[in-house]
Design a protein around this motif. Structure first.
Motif, PDB file in Angstrom:
ATOM      1  N   HIS A  21       0.783  -1.266  -0.037  1.00 10.97           N
ATOM      2  CA  HIS A  21       0.060   0.051  -0.009  1.00 10.97           C
ATOM      3  C   HIS A  21       0.803   1.286  -0.059  1.00 10.97           C
ATOM      4  O   HIS A  21       0.709   1.984   1.062  1.00 10.97           O
ATOM      5  N   ASN A  40      -5.035   2.820 -10.982  1.00  8.40           N
ATOM      6  CA  ASN A  40      -5.778   3.496 -10.193  1.00  8.40           C
ATOM      7  C   ASN A  40      -6.940   4.107 -11.064  1.00  8.40           C
ATOM      8  O   ASN A  40      -6.497   4.812 -11.824  1.00  8.40           O
ATOM      9  N   VAL A  69      -4.226   0.002  -3.998  1.00  9.71           N
ATOM     10  CA  VAL A  69      -5.318   0.501  -4.378  1.00  9.71           C
ATOM     11  C   VAL A  69      -6.102   0.043  -5.738  1.00  9.71           C
ATOM     12  O   VAL A  69      -5.071  -0.181  -6.657  1.00  9.71           O
ATOM     13  N   ASP A  70      -7.259  -0.605  -5.905  1.00 12.03           N
ATOM     14  CA  ASP A  70      -7.610  -1.042  -7.223  1.00 12.03           C
ATOM     15  C   ASP A  70      -6.952  -2.478  -7.618  1.00 12.03           C
ATOM     16  O   ASP A  70      -7.029  -2.722  -8.843  1.00 12.03           O
ATOM     17  N   ASN A 116      -1.149   4.442  -6.255  1.00 14.34           N
ATOM     18  CA  ASN A 116      -0.913   3.492  -5.088  1.00 14.34           C
ATOM     19  C   ASN A 116      -1.145   1.818  -5.477  1.00 14.34           C
ATOM     20  O   ASN A 116      -2.144   1.640  -6.042  1.00 14.34           O
TER      21      ASN A 116
END
Length: 339
Positions: free
Chosen positions: A217, A268, A236-237, A233
């Motif tokens: 992360h 992302n 994320v996703d 990031n």
């Protein structure tokens, strides 16, 4: 713990333990000469290496020297296996929408993965050699893990326990060669030349709270020709975590210690349908292809060109204090010169 392989004229490099701040290193021939040997004997050797690592950070190790990323091979200069997934389904969805192609619902539940070439990784500061600019040269910023032995049909939970090390990847792609290869129905081959990995590979424990649920992360930062290109990031996703990716690779086969499994291009959505460029105030992208896809969806055709000879890509990940965790992949694209 942080480990690296230095160039020493051999195919597998020289294993060194690297300090947390990436300033110092020490060779450990009394423990292991190469990264692969450590991975083959992880349970017995990792504790000894961890002890050296602690001593190095506390200044109590003899024969330490200045760590120079320019001297690094990829942590594994060659590997028994390199399989790259596509865990960020946003990236896949963009590719297919740009081609006016529907994405099968199964892509959200069953990872995509291809088997890349693992006999000839290049170093994180080595040039990316390509025969022709017409091949459509692109970088792909990714995260990868190195596994221990993973048994066939392992569950994601079992696979997570076999993740030994984490690193960054520049998975070079030759976009101009991909369509014809995929049209054959047999996957990537010529369109995926040698990949490069970060100077340092890091144990998941070293990443602390940034490593959660088998995901990293933190933003993956890319600079193209010195200009910030992306900072999405990596946690994320990410539709499939690394446990799921490793388990997918091991569904019908054993994975040997030292198998490298990639995340695919970090991507992302950033709260928008397609994501947003750095210039537009967004988090940007981890490959040129995504920019071209968005331009095609929005304007009917791409406007951004692929990389040319002389272009440079830098990939890095920073901790909360702004310090590099893995060191930097920093490469220039050059014309291949036959030996």
């Amino acid at each position: 713990m942080k480990l690296a392989s230095l160039k020493n004229g051999s195919r597998d490099g020289k294993l060194v333990v690297v300090s947390r701040d990436l300033k110092k290193a020490v060779a450990v021939p009394h423990i292991a000469a190469t990264m692969q040997y450590v991975l083959d004997h992880w349970s017995s050797l990792a504790p000894a290496l961890a002890e050296v690592y602690q001593g190095l950070n506390h200044g109590t190790v003899q024969d330490e020297f200045v760590f120079n990323e320019q001297e690094c091979e990829s942590p594994l200069p060659r590997a028994y296996q390199w399989a790259d997934g596509s865990a960020y389904v946003n990236h896949v969805e963009l590719v297919r929408r740009a081609r006016n192609s529907e994405m099968p619902p199964s892509f959200w539940t069953d990872p995509l993965m291809y088997q890349g070439g693992s006999d000839d990784f290049i170093g994180p500061r080595d040039n990316v050699e390509v025969v022709s600019e017409e091949y459509g040269i692109d970088f792909e910023g990714e995260v990868a893990v190195i596994t221990g032995d993973v048994a066939m049909a392992s569950t994601p939970e079992q696979a997570r326990s076999q993740i030994r090390l984490v690193m960054l990847v520049n998975d070079v792609s030759l976009r101009g060669l991909i369509p014809n290869e995929l049209a054959k129905g047999f996957g990537f081959f010529q369109s995926k030349p040698a990949s490069a990995f970060s100077p340092v590979a890091v144990t998941p424990e070293e990443l602390g709270s940034n490593w959660q649920d088998a995901k990293l992360h933190l933003p993956l930062i890319s600079h193209l020709n010195g200009k910030l290109f992306g900072k999405p990031n990596a946690g994320v996703d990410m539709t499939f975590d690394f446990g799921q990716l490793v388990a997918h690779a091991a569904k019908t086969r054993n994975l040997g210690a030292g198998a490298v499994i990639g995340s695919g291009t970090v991507s992302n959505k950033q709260g928008t349908e397609y994501g947003t460029s750095i210039d537009e105030g967004g988090l940007g992208y981890s490959c040129i292809a995504e920019v071209r896809m968005i331009e095609t969806i929005r304007d009917g055709k791409p406007a951004t060109g692929f990389m040319k000879f002389g272009d440079r890509i830098r990939l890095e990940m920073l901790d909360a204090e702004g310090k590099s965790i893995f060191g930097a992949i920093d490469q220039q694209v050059v014309a291949y010169q036959a030996p």
